[in-house]
Design an enzyme around this catalytic site. Structure first.
Site, PDB file in Angstrom:
ATOM      1  CB  SER A   4      -0.976   0.012   1.171  1.00 24.26           C
ATOM      2  OG  SER A   4      -0.292   0.181   2.386  1.00 24.26           O
ATOM      3  CE  LYS A  24      -3.225   1.732   4.659  1.00 23.54           C
ATOM      4  NZ  LYS A  24      -2.970   0.890   3.530  1.00 23.54           N
TER       5      LYS A  24
END
Length: 153
Positions: A39, A82
């Site tokens: 990610s 993230k």
């Protein structure tokens, strides 16, 4: 035998003190994190090792662009890595609609938008789930990187 009996409590006391200091550093200062998943590519890859600090999260001193480690909102046993895209009050364009990040929340997205489960799926993330801010990548050695805030607009 008498000298051994005097020596053992010193060893135990030293072990307990070391364990307490280690716990406090881990809980309040920082930790080392190993990344998994695609990610955050190309910024971070699986098996990259990060140095994470917890002070910014505790003092609410986070900025857009900071890379953070958080508990996953949909699976609290899992940690996620993230980037902060939105802070409380920010308006985020998401799936043809505008979402306002509520107080006490942040908007997190992976750098690899085609392969990231993030706030675009589960919405704003409560700040209480944030564990720390990534300071730098320390492994692999040839890719040591100090993270600076990548301002996102």
């Amino acid at each position: 035998m008498a000298k051994l009996n005097k020596f053992v409590p010193k060893i135990v006391r030293g072990f307990v003190q070391c364990a307490c200091v280690t716990y406090c550093v881990y809980e309040y200062v920082g930790d080392i994190v190993v990344c998994t998943g695609p990610s955050m590519e190309p910024t971070l890859y699986t098996n990259d090792v990060l140095l994470m600090e917890r002070i910014s999260v505790r003092l609410h001193k986070l900025d857009k662009g900071d890379i953070v480690i958080s508990k996953c909102p949909s699976n609290p046993k899992q940690n996620i890595c993230k980037r902060i895209i939105g802070l409380p009050g920010d308006k985020i364009w998401n799936n043809f609609s505008i979402t306002t990040v509520p107080n006490g929340h942040v908007w997190l997205e992976g750098d690899n938008s085609n392969n990231s489960t993030d706030s675009r799926i589960y919405g704003p993330v409560p700040q209480g789930l944030l564990r720390g801010r990534a300071m730098c990548k320390i492994l692999p050695l040839r890719e040591i990187t100090l993270f600076t805030t990548k301002h996102v607009t």
